[in-house]
Scaffold this motif. Structure first.
Motif, short mmCIF file in Angstrom:
data_model
loop_
_atom_site.label_atom_id
_atom_site.label_comp_id
_atom_site.label_asym_id
_atom_site.label_seq_id
_atom_site.Cartn_x
_atom_site.Cartn_y
_atom_site.Cartn_z
N ILE A 75 0.84 -1.20 0.00
CA ILE A 75 0.00 0.00 0.00
C ILE A 75 0.87 1.25 0.00
CG2 ILE A 75 -1.55 1.38 1.45
CD1 ILE A 75 -3.08 -1.11 2.09
N TRP A 76 1.94 1.22 0.76
CA TRP A 76 2.82 2.39 0.87
C TRP A 76 3.43 2.76 -0.47
CZ3 TRP A 76 4.26 6.02 4.36
CH2 TRP A 76 5.44 6.72 4.12
N SER A 79 0.82 3.54 -3.35
CA SER A 79 0.22 4.87 -3.16
C SER A 79 1.16 5.97 -3.66
CB SER A 79 -0.11 5.10 -1.68
OG SER A 79 -1.10 4.21 -1.23
N ASN A 83 0.31 8.68 -6.44
CA ASN A 83 0.42 10.12 -6.17
C ASN A 83 1.36 10.81 -7.15
OD1 ASN A 83 -1.38 10.03 -4.09
ND2 ASN A 83 0.16 9.91 -2.48
N SER A 297 -4.84 0.90 -3.35
CA SER A 297 -3.90 2.03 -3.37
C SER A 297 -3.51 2.51 -4.76
CB SER A 297 -2.62 1.65 -2.61
OG SER A 297 -2.04 0.49 -3.17
N SER A 298 -4.03 1.88 -5.81
CA SER A 298 -3.62 2.27 -7.17
C SER A 298 -4.33 3.52 -7.68
CB SER A 298 -3.87 1.11 -8.14
OG SER A 298 -5.24 0.75 -8.15
N LYS A 300 -5.42 7.49 -7.26
CA LYS A 300 -4.98 8.73 -6.62
C LYS A 300 -6.18 9.35 -5.89
CE LYS A 300 -2.30 12.89 -7.62
NZ LYS A 300 -1.63 13.67 -8.68
N ARG A 301 -6.06 9.56 -4.59
CA ARG A 301 -7.17 10.07 -3.78
C ARG A 301 -6.88 11.47 -3.27
NH1 ARG A 301 -10.22 5.41 -2.56
NH2 ARG A 301 -9.03 3.47 -2.84
N MET A 305 -1.77 9.55 0.47
CA MET A 305 -1.37 8.25 1.02
C MET A 305 -2.03 7.97 2.35
SD MET A 305 2.70 8.31 0.16
CE MET A 305 2.96 6.91 1.24
N ASN A 308 -5.19 5.88 1.98
CA ASN A 308 -4.87 4.49 1.60
C ASN A 308 -4.30 3.71 2.78
OD1 ASN A 308 -5.70 4.88 -1.04
ND2 ASN A 308 -3.65 5.41 -1.78
#
Length: 361
Positions: A75-76, A79, A83, A297-298, A300-301, A305, A308
């Protein structure tokens, strides 16, 4: 053939996972030392034993927390890729999401093989050292707590049964001992004694206030002695087994041990089976958690990060919760150990399929 993108992602996958382990293991050791340093000093534990304990500690907890470390590390770094709009660039070049997932799955294969070898060869020995140290030096009445010592009833063969009301680990003495020998359903003879003591050098037992009754066709034969040395078809490990014995056995030894205990009618079979099935389920979880981590996590939110990671940590706790709850359920009830161990992977496998479909869109 691995492309440049495959190598790039695979390198990040393995590197981030390794860094995650290297970061959290020292933290775990520091926390453990701070909790146990008083007991270690109080018991004057030699430095060599403490050092060996922490080597075992690292292996034991790496195996125990492996799925969580893997999940959070994916996830890290995924993300970060999202980003930096690297994932958008990769997908815009005509690569499908399934193809983008390939280096992740290759990484999951490598990590699964590592976890499998760890669980089959290193973890059993590390578990033995880790548990022995805790029971011997860190627990109040550890020597007795590490073994089944009260109301021990064992079937040592198809026709032989033994019982002791309790067993003292300090002097290797059991009390209210009973041994029964049967021929099919007929009692052949019964031996009882107020106490039974294991003699380490002679590899035999001394029975005090020995009483043997041999069943005859017309009359029974009774024998009384103040003490008598005897050899039986069981040793100290059979009489008072270590409570965590299954965790310390290799795969072949564990299979043989489970079969032996099944014939004896052991009430702890489910506990042993949970240990066995977990050695297979943990490596498989690498694939499931990899797919979930990439799917989550793929994208972009807005929150970056942080969002996620929050989702990842929440899912990780749910996974650990399910794993623990169903393992205890299998050990303490008649619930199938196989189903109990695999339920977290089944639930998260279904979740992985759903999330993967949404991510492809």
């Amino acid at each position: 053939m691995l492309t440049i993108i495959d190598k790039y992602i695979l390198k990040r996958y393995l590197a981030t996972f390794s860094v995650m382990l290297l970061l959290f293991i020292p933290i775990g050791i520091i926390v453990d030392v701070s909790e146990k340093v008083n007991k270690i000093l109080e018991n004057k534990v030699p430095f060599g034993k403490v050092a060996a304990y922490y080597v075992d500690f690292v292996i034991y907890f790496t195996n125990f927390l492996f799925p969580i470390f893997l999940f959070l590390s994916i996830i890290w770094f995924t993300s970060k890729l999202a980003n930096n709009t690297e994932i958008i660039a990769i997908l815009s070049s005509g690569i499908s999401f399934s193809r983008f997932l390939r280096p992740y799955l290759i990484g999951a294969v490598l990590v699964s093989i590592f976890a499998l070898l760890l669980g089959f060869f290193l973890v059993p020995k590390a578990s033995e050292g880790f548990k022995n140290f805790r029971y011997m030096y860190l627990m109040g009445n550890g020597r007795n707590e590490m073994r089944e010592t009260n109301d021990v009833y064992r079937q040592i063969s198809d026709t032989e049964f033994i019982y002791v009301s309790n067993f003292n680990q300090t002097d290797n003495t059991g009390y209210n001992f009973v041994y029964e020998k049967f021929d099919k359903e007929k009692l052949v003879h019964k031996i009882s004694a107020n106490s039974i003591k294991w003699n380490e050098k002679q590899k035999n037992y001394t029975l005090y206030n020995f009483n043997k009754r041999t069943v005859g066709a017309l009359n029974d034969k009774i024998e009384f002695l103040n003490s008598k040395d005897m050899k039986f078809n069981f040793d100290l490990e059979d009489l008072t087994p270590v409570v965590y014995i299954a965790e310390t056995l290799g795969l072949t030894e564990l299979d043989n041990f489970i079969e032996k205990e099944r014939k004896r009618g052991s009430s702890n079979i489910n506990t042993y089976l949970v240990v066995k099935y977990r050695r297979y389920s943990i490596p498989i979880s690498a694939f499931i958690l990899t797919i979930i981590a990439v799917s989550v996590s793929s994208m972009k939110r807005r929150g970056g990060m942080g969002i996620n990671l929050a989702i990842g940590i929440s899912l990780a706790f749910v996974y650990v919760f399910l794993d623990k709850i169903f393992s205890i359920l299998a050990e303490k009830s008649t619930f199938s150990p196989l189903i109990a161990v695999w339920i977290p992977n089944i639930v998260f496998g279904i979740l992985a399929i759903i999330l993967l479909r949404n991510a492809k869109r």
